[in-house]
Scaffold this motif. Structure first.
Motif, mmCIF file in Angstrom:
data_model
loop_
_atom_site.group_PDB
_atom_site.id
_atom_site.type_symbol
_atom_site.label_atom_id
_atom_site.label_comp_id
_atom_site.label_asym_id
_atom_site.label_seq_id
_atom_site.Cartn_x
_atom_site.Cartn_y
_atom_site.Cartn_z
ATOM 1 N N UNK A 57 26.612 -2.791 44.848
ATOM 2 C CA UNK A 57 25.912 -2.183 43.723
ATOM 3 C C UNK A 57 25.352 -0.815 44.077
ATOM 4 N N UNK A 58 25.143 -0.552 45.381
ATOM 5 C CA UNK A 58 24.561 0.720 45.785
ATOM 6 C C UNK A 58 25.540 1.881 45.627
ATOM 7 N N UNK A 59 26.803 1.598 45.296
ATOM 8 C CA UNK A 59 27.757 2.676 45.131
ATOM 9 C C UNK A 59 27.476 3.497 43.870
ATOM 10 N N UNK A 60 26.768 2.898 42.917
ATOM 11 C CA UNK A 60 26.343 3.633 41.730
ATOM 12 C C UNK A 60 24.913 4.099 41.984
ATOM 13 N N UNK A 61 24.705 5.397 42.064
ATOM 14 C CA UNK A 61 23.390 5.912 42.409
ATOM 15 C C UNK A 61 22.402 5.715 41.263
ATOM 16 N N UNK A 64 23.089 8.179 38.552
ATOM 17 C CA UNK A 64 24.239 7.824 37.725
ATOM 18 C C UNK A 64 23.861 6.789 36.675
ATOM 19 N N UNK A 65 23.069 5.798 37.054
ATOM 20 C CA UNK A 65 22.655 4.769 36.098
ATOM 21 C C UNK A 65 21.742 5.350 35.035
ATOM 22 N N UNK A 66 20.890 6.293 35.421
ATOM 23 C CA UNK A 66 20.023 6.945 34.440
ATOM 24 C C UNK A 66 20.858 7.711 33.428
ATOM 25 N N UNK A 67 21.893 8.381 33.912
ATOM 26 C CA UNK A 67 22.768 9.153 33.022
ATOM 27 C C UNK A 67 23.528 8.228 32.068
ATOM 28 N N UNK A 68 24.022 7.102 32.594
ATOM 29 C CA UNK A 68 24.704 6.134 31.743
ATOM 30 C C UNK A 68 23.761 5.588 30.677
ATOM 31 N N UNK A 205 31.791 1.762 24.025
ATOM 32 C CA UNK A 205 31.904 0.423 24.601
ATOM 33 C C UNK A 205 32.317 0.485 26.066
ATOM 34 N N UNK A 206 33.185 1.416 26.410
ATOM 35 C CA UNK A 206 33.568 1.569 27.820
ATOM 36 C C UNK A 206 32.341 1.874 28.679
ATOM 37 N N UNK A 207 31.501 2.783 28.201
ATOM 38 C CA UNK A 207 30.275 3.116 28.928
ATOM 39 C C UNK A 207 29.359 1.899 29.019
ATOM 40 N N UNK A 208 29.274 1.148 27.920
ATOM 41 C CA UNK A 208 28.455 -0.063 27.904
ATOM 42 C C UNK A 208 28.950 -1.057 28.956
ATOM 43 N N UNK A 209 30.266 -1.243 29.034
ATOM 44 C CA UNK A 209 30.839 -2.183 29.994
ATOM 45 C C UNK A 209 30.544 -1.750 31.429
ATOM 46 N N UNK A 210 30.709 -0.469 31.701
ATOM 47 C CA UNK A 210 30.443 0.052 33.046
ATOM 48 C C UNK A 210 28.970 -0.129 33.406
ATOM 49 N N UNK A 211 28.094 0.180 32.466
ATOM 50 C CA UNK A 211 26.654 0.070 32.704
ATOM 51 C C UNK A 211 26.244 -1.387 32.920
ATOM 52 N N UNK A 212 26.873 -2.302 32.164
ATOM 53 C CA UNK A 212 26.511 -3.721 32.264
ATOM 54 C C UNK A 212 26.952 -4.343 33.579
#
Length: 228
Positions: A57-61, A64-68, A205-212
């Protein structure tokens, strides 16, 4: 020979099944897995579930999560129409993407690493997930009568994007009652998500899936947090 045996076993496991459901006006035979069995098999051969998905999970900074999250805030109005628990019309709009699953099916995974013990949407809004578990066990509720979950087919598994708490309730009620629970899920094949015709909604939805998708144990079981 070992690979051939594994493929043969997978093909048998993914064999299509059907479930008869009787409504007030009709008896409908629904394909449970249908052609998705073939698609899961194909994806599994193309790229098997990576063992490196666990604990990465640490691969997403944090940035990056804030931006998503910021992107999803602006796109939230588009996502409403995809989730039957928030917009009942989604059941009909994406009926061709709807399939039946068993709660014990190990190919159905949680996208989230943690879930709240309280529901946020639908008829059970603000109620504890344990209440739904009890209702399912007592026969007061049927999973088939509840809104469909929304998920994606990716890397040989079905990942739940919307409805992780309901999936947890289904699995827990099946475990406690020692009986099978069948539920509906609208499945989009990731990353194409071709069934979502509107390009803006599809991208949201793609962004939602990645974020989830923040699971750290390959979606096997989420942590149930202690509060809302």
């Amino acid at each position: 020979h070992t690979l051939a045996n594994a493929v043969s076993a997978l093909q048998q496991e993914l064999a299509p099944r059907s479930l008869l459901l009787g409504g007030q006006d009709s008896l409908v035979e629904l394909d449970v897995v249908n052609t998705h069995a073939e698609r899961v098999h194909h994806q599994t051969q193309q790229h098997r579930m990576s063992p490196h998905l666990s604990g990465r999970a640490d691969e997403c900074s944090v940035l990056q999560r804030i931006m998503l999250t910021e992107c999803l805030k602006s796109d939230s109005k588009f996502l409403l129409e995809l989730d039957p628990s928030r917009d009942k019309r989604a059941e009909d709009t994406y009926s061709r993407c709807k399939y039946w699953f068993e709660a014990s099916d190990e190919r159905v995974r949680f996208a989230h690493k943690a879930i709240s013990p309280y529901f946020r949407n639908g008829d059970h809004e603000y109620q504890e997930t344990t209440k739904l578990v009890d209702e399912l066990i007592d026969g007061q509720k049927s999973a088939g009568d509840l809104p469909s979950l929304v998920g994606i087919l990716y890397q040989g598994a079905w990942w739940v994007i919307c409805g992780n708490r309901r999936l947890h309730a289904y699995q827990e009620s099946a475990r406690r009652s020692k009986s099978e629970i069948w539920f509906k899920m609208i499945v989009h094949e990731f990353p194409e998500c071709a069934a979502i015709q509107d390009g803006t909604v599809r991208q949201a939805f793609r962004l939602k899936a990645i974020h989830a998708m923040d699971t750290v144990n390959q979606g096997r079981q989420p942590l149930v947090r202690g509060g809302r």
